[in-house]
Design a protein around this motif. Structure first.
Motif, PDB file in Angstrom:
ATOM      1  N   GLY A 169      -3.475  13.032  54.484  1.00  0.00           N
ATOM      2  CA  GLY A 169      -2.809  12.985  55.839  1.00  0.00           C
ATOM      3  C   GLY A 169      -1.575  12.361  55.953  1.00  0.00           C
ATOM      4  N   ASP A 170      -0.735  11.781  54.902  1.00  0.00           N
ATOM      5  CA  ASP A 170       0.385  11.373  54.809  1.00  0.00           C
ATOM      6  C   ASP A 170       1.390  12.381  54.830  1.00  0.00           C
ATOM      7  OD1 ASP A 170       2.723   9.837  54.404  1.00  0.00           O
ATOM      8  OD2 ASP A 170       1.882   8.367  53.134  1.00  0.00           O
ATOM      9  N   ARG A 171       1.702  12.638  56.029  1.00  0.00           N
ATOM     10  CA  ARG A 171       2.871  13.651  56.300  1.00  0.00           C
ATOM     11  C   ARG A 171       4.211  13.528  55.487  1.00  0.00           C
ATOM     12  NH1 ARG A 171       2.729  14.431  62.596  1.00  0.00           N
ATOM     13  NH2 ARG A 171       2.535  12.177  62.313  1.00  0.00           N
ATOM     14  N   LEU A 172       4.543  12.294  55.522  1.00  0.00           N
ATOM     15  CA  LEU A 172       6.107  11.764  55.016  1.00  0.00           C
ATOM     16  C   LEU A 172       5.870  12.162  53.357  1.00  0.00           C
ATOM     17  CD1 LEU A 172       8.825  11.041  55.111  1.00  0.00           C
ATOM     18  CD2 LEU A 172       7.938   8.638  54.979  1.00  0.00           C
ATOM     19  N   GLU A 173       4.868  11.650  52.997  1.00  0.00           N
ATOM     20  CA  GLU A 173       4.782  11.982  51.423  1.00  0.00           C
ATOM     21  C   GLU A 173       4.524  13.347  51.211  1.00  0.00           C
ATOM     22  OE1 GLU A 173       5.208  10.026  48.754  1.00  0.00           O
ATOM     23  OE2 GLU A 173       5.964   8.643  49.837  1.00  0.00           O
ATOM     24  N   LEU A 174       3.651  13.954  52.139  1.00  0.00           N
ATOM     25  CA  LEU A 174       3.578  15.560  51.946  1.00  0.00           C
ATOM     26  C   LEU A 174       5.033  16.111  52.079  1.00  0.00           C
ATOM     27  CD1 LEU A 174       1.684  17.831  51.488  1.00  0.00           C
ATOM     28  CD2 LEU A 174       1.585  18.010  53.945  1.00  0.00           C
ATOM     29  N   ALA A 175       5.683  15.900  52.983  1.00  0.00           N
ATOM     30  CA  ALA A 175       7.021  16.558  53.113  1.00  0.00           C
ATOM     31  C   ALA A 175       7.896  16.345  51.975  1.00  0.00           C
ATOM     32  CB  ALA A 175       7.786  15.781  54.155  1.00  0.00           C
ATOM     33  N   ARG A 176       7.813  15.129  51.426  1.00  0.00           N
ATOM     34  CA  ARG A 176       8.651  14.734  50.149  1.00  0.00           C
ATOM     35  C   ARG A 176       8.350  15.615  48.912  1.00  0.00           C
ATOM     36  NH1 ARG A 176       8.502   8.268  50.878  1.00  0.00           N
ATOM     37  NH2 ARG A 176      10.270   7.871  52.179  1.00  0.00           N
ATOM     38  N   ALA A 177       6.794  15.904  48.849  1.00  0.00           N
ATOM     39  CA  ALA A 177       6.091  16.402  47.744  1.00  0.00           C
ATOM     40  C   ALA A 177       6.709  18.140  47.899  1.00  0.00           C
ATOM     41  CB  ALA A 177       4.724  16.312  47.658  1.00  0.00           C
ATOM     42  N   VAL A 178       6.469  18.440  49.034  1.00  0.00           N
ATOM     43  CA  VAL A 178       6.818  19.925  49.394  1.00  0.00           C
ATOM     44  C   VAL A 178       8.134  20.221  49.232  1.00  0.00           C
ATOM     45  CG1 VAL A 178       6.815  21.606  51.265  1.00  0.00           C
ATOM     46  CG2 VAL A 178       4.828  20.189  51.027  1.00  0.00           C
ATOM     47  N   ALA A 179       9.204  19.198  49.495  1.00  0.00           N
ATOM     48  CA  ALA A 179      10.579  19.377  49.453  1.00  0.00           C
ATOM     49  C   ALA A 179      10.838  19.671  47.669  1.00  0.00           C
ATOM     50  CB  ALA A 179      11.368  18.415  49.853  1.00  0.00           C
ATOM     51  N   ASP A 180      10.028  18.685  46.973  1.00  0.00           N
ATOM     52  CA  ASP A 180      10.414  18.746  45.529  1.00  0.00           C
ATOM     53  C   ASP A 180       9.674  19.842  44.902  1.00  0.00           C
ATOM     54  OD1 ASP A 180      11.661  16.207  45.981  1.00  0.00           O
ATOM     55  OD2 ASP A 180       9.819  14.962  44.886  1.00  0.00           O
ATOM     56  N   LEU A 181       8.505  20.191  45.409  1.00  0.00           N
ATOM     57  CA  LEU A 181       7.956  21.624  45.038  1.00  0.00           C
ATOM     58  C   LEU A 181       9.098  22.823  45.276  1.00  0.00           C
ATOM     59  CD1 LEU A 181       5.600  22.874  43.729  1.00  0.00           C
ATOM     60  CD2 LEU A 181       4.593  23.283  45.951  1.00  0.00           C
ATOM     61  N   GLY A 182       9.622  22.744  46.276  1.00  0.00           N
ATOM     62  CA  GLY A 182      10.659  23.752  46.664  1.00  0.00           C
ATOM     63  C   GLY A 182      11.566  23.684  45.567  1.00  0.00           C
ATOM     64  N   HIS A 183      12.398  22.649  45.255  1.00  0.00           N
ATOM     65  CA  HIS A 183      13.266  22.425  44.397  1.00  0.00           C
ATOM     66  C   HIS A 183      12.973  22.902  43.105  1.00  0.00           C
ATOM     67  CE1 HIS A 183      15.784  20.600  47.334  1.00  0.00           C
ATOM     68  NE2 HIS A 183      15.099  19.374  47.177  1.00  0.00           N
ATOM     69  N   ALA A 184      11.452  22.790  42.454  1.00  0.00           N
ATOM     70  CA  ALA A 184      10.903  23.052  41.418  1.00  0.00           C
ATOM     71  C   ALA A 184      11.008  24.648  41.445  1.00  0.00           C
ATOM     72  CB  ALA A 184       9.522  22.308  41.086  1.00  0.00           C
ATOM     73  N   HIS A 185      10.817  25.109  42.255  1.00  0.00           N
ATOM     74  CA  HIS A 185      10.574  26.584  42.250  1.00  0.00           C
ATOM     75  C   HIS A 185      11.913  27.210  42.365  1.00  0.00           C
ATOM     76  CE1 HIS A 185       6.298  27.722  42.906  1.00  0.00           C
ATOM     77  NE2 HIS A 185       6.279  26.796  43.665  1.00  0.00           N
ATOM     78  N   ARG A 186      12.949  26.669  43.046  1.00  0.00           N
ATOM     79  CA  ARG A 186      14.201  27.206  42.870  1.00  0.00           C
ATOM     80  C   ARG A 186      14.840  26.769  41.484  1.00  0.00           C
ATOM     81  NH1 ARG A 186      17.573  28.212  46.967  1.00  0.00           N
ATOM     82  NH2 ARG A 186      16.180  27.103  48.345  1.00  0.00           N
ATOM     83  N   ARG A 187      14.532  25.926  40.667  1.00  0.00           N
ATOM     84  CA  ARG A 187      14.961  25.775  39.363  1.00  0.00           C
ATOM     85  C   ARG A 187      14.471  26.859  38.498  1.00  0.00           C
ATOM     86  NH1 ARG A 187      14.370  20.240  40.518  1.00  0.00           N
ATOM     87  NH2 ARG A 187      12.115  20.138  39.549  1.00  0.00           N
ATOM     88  N   LEU A 188      13.291  27.278  38.584  1.00  0.00           N
ATOM     89  CA  LEU A 188      12.314  28.185  37.969  1.00  0.00           C
ATOM     90  C   LEU A 188      12.910  29.577  38.393  1.00  0.00           C
ATOM     91  CD1 LEU A 188       9.105  26.598  37.557  1.00  0.00           C
ATOM     92  CD2 LEU A 188      10.936  26.714  35.716  1.00  0.00           C
ATOM     93  N   GLY A 189      13.677  29.771  39.335  1.00  0.00           N
ATOM     94  CA  GLY A 189      14.313  31.174  39.772  1.00  0.00           C
ATOM     95  C   GLY A 189      13.386  31.644  40.978  1.00  0.00           C
ATOM     96  N   ASP A 190      12.378  31.036  41.492  1.00  0.00           N
ATOM     97  CA  ASP A 190      11.442  31.620  42.355  1.00  0.00           C
ATOM     98  C   ASP A 190      12.231  31.405  43.800  1.00  0.00           C
ATOM     99  OD1 ASP A 190       9.586  32.583  44.089  1.00  0.00           O
ATOM    100  OD2 ASP A 190       7.902  31.727  43.121  1.00  0.00           O
ATOM    101  N   VAL A 191      13.362  31.941  44.051  1.00  0.00           N
ATOM    102  CA  VAL A 191      13.928  31.804  45.491  1.00  0.00           C
ATOM    103  C   VAL A 191      13.046  31.857  46.627  1.00  0.00           C
ATOM    104  CG1 VAL A 191      15.930  32.117  46.786  1.00  0.00           C
ATOM    105  CG2 VAL A 191      16.047  32.029  44.071  1.00  0.00           C
ATOM    106  N   GLY A 192      12.350  33.037  46.658  1.00  0.00           N
ATOM    107  CA  GLY A 192      11.539  32.983  47.946  1.00  0.00           C
ATOM    108  C   GLY A 192      10.676  31.800  48.251  1.00  0.00           C
ATOM    109  N   THR A 193      10.014  31.611  47.220  1.00  0.00           N
ATOM    110  CA  THR A 193       8.857  30.696  47.418  1.00  0.00           C
ATOM    111  C   THR A 193       9.628  29.414  47.557  1.00  0.00           C
ATOM    112  OG1 THR A 193       7.316  31.582  45.765  1.00  0.00           O
ATOM    113  CG2 THR A 193       6.952  29.233  46.234  1.00  0.00           C
ATOM    114  N   ALA A 194      10.755  29.099  47.144  1.00  0.00           N
ATOM    115  CA  ALA A 194      11.430  27.910  47.242  1.00  0.00           C
ATOM    116  C   ALA A 194      11.795  27.701  48.706  1.00  0.00           C
ATOM    117  CB  ALA A 194      12.753  27.890  46.159  1.00  0.00           C
ATOM    118  N   LYS A 195      12.203  28.763  49.260  1.00  0.00           N
ATOM    119  CA  LYS A 195      12.797  28.762  50.640  1.00  0.00           C
ATOM    120  C   LYS A 195      11.703  28.467  51.550  1.00  0.00           C
ATOM    121  CE  LYS A 195      16.922  32.155  50.483  1.00  0.00           C
ATOM    122  NZ  LYS A 195      17.408  33.082  51.015  1.00  0.00           N
ATOM    123  N   ALA A 196      10.666  29.138  51.175  1.00  0.00           N
ATOM    124  CA  ALA A 196       9.261  28.798  52.153  1.00  0.00           C
ATOM    125  C   ALA A 196       8.986  27.235  51.991  1.00  0.00           C
ATOM    126  CB  ALA A 196       8.006  29.701  51.866  1.00  0.00           C
TER     127      ALA A 196
END
Length: 906
Positions: free
Chosen positions: A776-803
């Motif tokens: 239920g910690d939305r701020l930490e979740l937002a940070r984790a989701v943002a980092d997950l998006g960056h990780a997908h972008r670095r691996l070339g998965d642009v669609g997942t990164a945008k989502a």
């Protein structure tokens, strides 16, 4: 006065007047309750007699003239007609005329020439000589052109002189009575005109007056005054019902003054006690026998002043009390207190009178009663009443030791509303007197001193208590305090097993709460500690010790990562369903709620609630605990990107001893996060490491309390030292039970991912998101989701990164995390700013400056702006100075247009 429902009485008197004109005179006694129309009847008789050509002789009696011989006779004979008949050398009746026989003869000679009507009002107060004259006249009136009309109080109709008159064959008695509801309606119609809307008003006036004509007319005077006032007001509405105004209240007081002896005293006693003065207590206060009190009460009921043993309106009671001279009222309160105490009445009832009494007149019993009543008041949440009782206890104390006890207990009571004032009270107690305090007041003083960081004073008190305790080790009272000290002041007090608390006391909420808090601080989150905290909250009652236990239990739930449960309990404690908490406890519960909001990622709520808690007690009132609201608001404002407002909080005065308490840990973490956001990374790292050193030194190294290693890792990553950061995070993960502290576990996984390669980092981030979604910690979740998006972008998965990025932006917006949201939307190229989400504008205003400018443009004063934004007036003035310069305005009235223009241009 308009005569209503007196037609029969007037007809009767006129018949007697006609009989007197024919030479067959008589005597009429007009009696009835006070102020019900006796004087009006005599006045009407006199007017009719004068119109008929009779000689009217009038006199009015008063109690103060009862001792003046011939006082009433002089009033009757001091007329041109009588003076000419029985005059002495000085033009007044001679000595023969002053004697009852001479005066009687003089009056009878007057009646030979024309009818004579003698009217004496309040005849019961006439002097003895004048009464003898009236009796002589009455016996001779049957064969004279003479009518004697006497208004007599109803209690005196059976007095010997009056009874003698009633036995005369030519004597009559006329009784006036209160008005019926129909009579009141007639008077209301006459005074107000017409029948429109008077039914409800008539009923209310009859209820308030009991039909007493004087009170009815007074209420109508107040009603007319209210009508005139409403007519002169722009939106004034006429009164819908009866109006309790000065005319009515003064009429009631006049009824009391005109009543029989002791009538006013009885009414005052009723107002003072709130119960029948004929009780044993009332008799002791008044010093009157019960039969006298009962007669006065009965008279007040018949006069319409009382109903069912009490005043007809609460305002009457207050008015009666206000008429008593303050010294006399204080004396009566003390007499009432002693009488109630002797009768074994409730301590609160006795204490209310003692508190209202003056100095002196008490004794040891008074101090004991006041202290007991103050304890009860605190238990009921009546802090103001407890303070009043303990001030009285100090005032009535007979020696310095008693005064010291009263001051210590007063400090405890004041602490509930004004902790700063509590410290003032303790400062007035000499250290030697403090060391001599009994257990309860000594512990009360110790708690206040702890709050303000006076550890030396606490040591002195504990040492004195334990020195005076028989047997080895601390006594139960100081032992309980020592249970709390290692959790509250771990830098100075070491934990020890409180062997003196074995047995039933181990099940008290205070002991359970202390154990639960100590457990989460030293061993981290656990089901056992959380269950114990819930048990304490379920047994919560709104009193001094229980409120402290409830606060500790809430903190234990927060540190145990049971945020939903803690939030529910905070709502109950602060909501309408609970007894209103005193200001201090309300502020404490509010700052805990703010911390829950912060840990749940609701930054706006954390900032607002923390700011409200901080303002609730002020800097001086928070003592060493000021770090709690400061840390929460500082942390929230920093995460919101509002660095201006966050930086201002660092200017607050904090006591140095705060860093010897767990509160100091949270302040160090929050200050470090501010330094990190302001790119002062080395300063941030120093604060985080200082926090860690304290936690390890105190044996409180639980990441669920303060995750200082994760904070250090964030700073080390910013310094491009990933190996050290990874070491810190792995160490933290080794201390955390994933099931007991999912929030810390999830955020630690996110930071660990930043130190790992792309593949492992993606896996860690996915696990982090899964964990944080559940906790239920939305701020930490937002940070984790943002980092997950960056990780997908670095691996070339642009669609997942945008989502992932879109979801992170949504979460960051919900939380109010401006820097994170802006970092995820780089193409919007926002204007560089140091403020929060409110943002600046093309004008160059910071967020803090813009907030102040908007409020100023809306018409708020500097003082009002400071309270709304939780900043000082000086800060407001500085912001406005910069706003005027940047917007090129000179006056506040120009702000609105300039802000609109700046917004359009932006």
């Amino acid at each position: 006065m308009t005569l209503v429902e007196l037609d029969d009485e007037i007809v009767h008197l006129l018949e007697m007047l006609r009989s007197a004109r024919r030479g067959r005179g008589g005597v009429v006694l007009v009696t009835g309750p006070v102020a019900t129309g006796k004087t009006a009847v005599l006045t009407a008789l006199g007017e009719r007699a004068g119109a008929a050509g009779a000689l009217l002789l009038r006199a009015a009696c008063a109690p103060v003239e009862r001792g003046t011989p011939y006082g009433v006779a002089d009033q009757l004979l001091d007329l041109p007609g009588s003076a000419q008949t029985a005059a002495g050398p000085d033009g007044r009746p001679g000595e023969g005329g002053r004697a009852p026989g001479g005066s009687c003869a003089a009056l009878l000679r007057l009646a030979e020439h024309r009818p004579v009507v003698v009217c004496v009002d309040d005849a019961q107060h006439a002097d003895a000589e004048s009464l003898e004259l009236l009796a002589r006249l009455a016996r001779r009136a049957s064969s004279a052109h003479l009518l004697i009309a006497l208004a007599v109080g109803e209690e005196h109709i059976a007095q010997p002189w009056c009874a003698e008159l009633t036995r005369l064959p030519h004597s009559r008695t006329t009784r006036v009575r209160p008005l019926t509801p129909e009579g009141v309606a007639g008077l209301v119609r006459h005074r107000l005109g017409g029948d429109a809307g008077i039914v409800g008003l008539t009923t209310e006036i009859h209820r308030l007056s009991g039909g007493n004509p004087w009170l009815v007319n007074a209420l109508l005077d107040d009603h007319r005054a209210a009508e005139r006032l409403a007519a002169g007001a722009p939106e004034g509405a006429p009164p819908a019902g009866a109006v309790i105004g000065d005319s009515y209240l003064q009429a009631v007081l006049a009824c009391l003054r005109r009543g029989e002896p002791h009538t006013a005293d009885v009414a005052r006693c009723l107002a003072l006690l709130g119960e029948s003065p004929s009780s044993e207590v009332g008799q002791a206060v008044l010093g009157l026998p019960a039969d006298v009190i009962d007669r006065r009460l009965a008279g007040l009921h018949r006069a319409g002043v009382l109903e069912a043993g009490g005043f007809r309106h609460p305002g009457v009671r207050e008015c009666v009390l206000s008429e008593i001279d303050p010294p006399e009222r204080a004396r009566l309160h003390l007499r009432a207190a002693r009488a109630l105490h002797n009768a074994g009445r409730d301590v609160t009832e006795v204490a209310l009178h003692l508190a209202a009494g003056g100095a002196g007149g008490g004794g040891p019993w008074a101090g004991n009663v006041l202290r007991l009543a103050a304890d009860r008041a605190l238990g009921e949440g009546r802090t103001g009443r407890a303070v009043r009782f303990l001030r009285a206890a100090h005032r009535l104390s007979g020696d310095d030791a008693e005064k010291a006890v009263a001051k210590a207990l007063l400090a405890r009571a004041e602490w509930h509303e004004d902790p700063a004032q509590a410290l003032v009270h303790l400062g007035e107690v000499e250290p030697a007197a403090r060391r001599g305090l009994p257990v309860a007041p000594a512990l009360a003083a110790a708690r206040c001193l702890l709050w303000h960081g006076d550890i030396g004073g606490v040591y002195d008190l504990l040492t004195a208590l334990e020195r005076d305790t028989a047997g080895p080790g601390p006594g139960p009272g100081s032992g309980l305090l020592r249970m709390w000290l290692p959790s509250l002041w771990p830098a100075l007090f070491q934990a020890a097993e409180p062997t003196d608390l074995a047995g039933p006391s181990r099940t008290s909420p205070e002991v359970i709460a202390a154990d639960a808090l100590r457990a989460v601080l030293t061993r981290g989150p656990g089901d056992e500690a959380a269950a114990a905290a819930e048990q304490v909250l379920q047994r919560f009652r709104q009193h001094d010790a229980s409120a402290g236990s409830a606060a500790a239990a809430l903190i234990a739930l927060v540190f145990a990562d049971r945020l939903p449960a803690a939030a529910r309990w905070c709502t109950r404690l602060l909501g309408a369903g609970a007894v209103a908490a005193p200001r201090t406890w309300s502020s404490v519960f509010t700052v805990i709620r703010a911390e829950i909001a912060l840990r749940s990622g609701d930054l706006r709520a954390a900032a607002d609630q923390g700011g409200a808690a901080l303002a609730g007690l002020g800097e001086a009132g928070w003592g060493v605990a000021i770090g709690a609201p400061l840390a929460t608001v500082l942390h929230a404002r920093t995460a919101m990107g509002d660095l201006d407002a966050a930086g201002e909080l660092l200017g607050a005065r904090i006591p140095g001893t705060m860093f010897q308490t767990p509160v100091g840990l949270h302040y160090l973490e929050a200050r470090g996060r501010y330094y990190l956001a302001a790119d002062r990374v080395e300063a941030a790292l120093a604060d985080f490491r200082a926090c860690g050193d304290l936690m390890r030194g105190w044996g409180m190294d639980s990441p669920a309390v303060v995750p200082w290693r994760a904070a250090c890792a964030a700073a080390l990553l910013k310094l491009r030292r990933p190996e050290e950061a990874m070491e810190m995070v792995e160490e933290q993960l080794g201390l955390v039970d994933p099931g007991a502290a999912p929030r810390v576990h999830g955020s630690s996984l996110r930071l660990l991912a930043a130190t790992a390669d792309a593949g492992r980092g993606l896996s860690l981030l996915q696990e982090s998101v899964n964990v944080l979604e559940a906790c239920g910690d939305r701020l930490e979740l937002a940070r984790a989701v943002a980092d997950l998006g960056h990780a997908h972008r670095r691996l070339g998965d642009v669609g997942t990164a945008k989502a992932m990025t879109r979801r992170a932006v949504h979460l960051a917006t919900e939380c109010g995390a401006g820097p994170l949201r802006r970092a995820l939307q780089p193409r919007r190229r926002p204007v560089r700013r140091s403020g929060g989400e409110g943002g600046g504008s093309e004008s160059g205003l910071s967020a803090a400056e813009r907030r102040v400018a908007v409020l100023a443009a809306q018409g708020f004063t500097n003082n009002e702006i400071s309270k709304r934004l939780y900043i000082t007036v000086s800060t407001v003035e500085q912001h406005l100075t910069r706003v005027y310069r940047k917007l090129n305005v000179r006056r506040r009235v120009e702000l609105s247009a300039s802000l609109r223009a700046a917004a359009k241009s932006g």
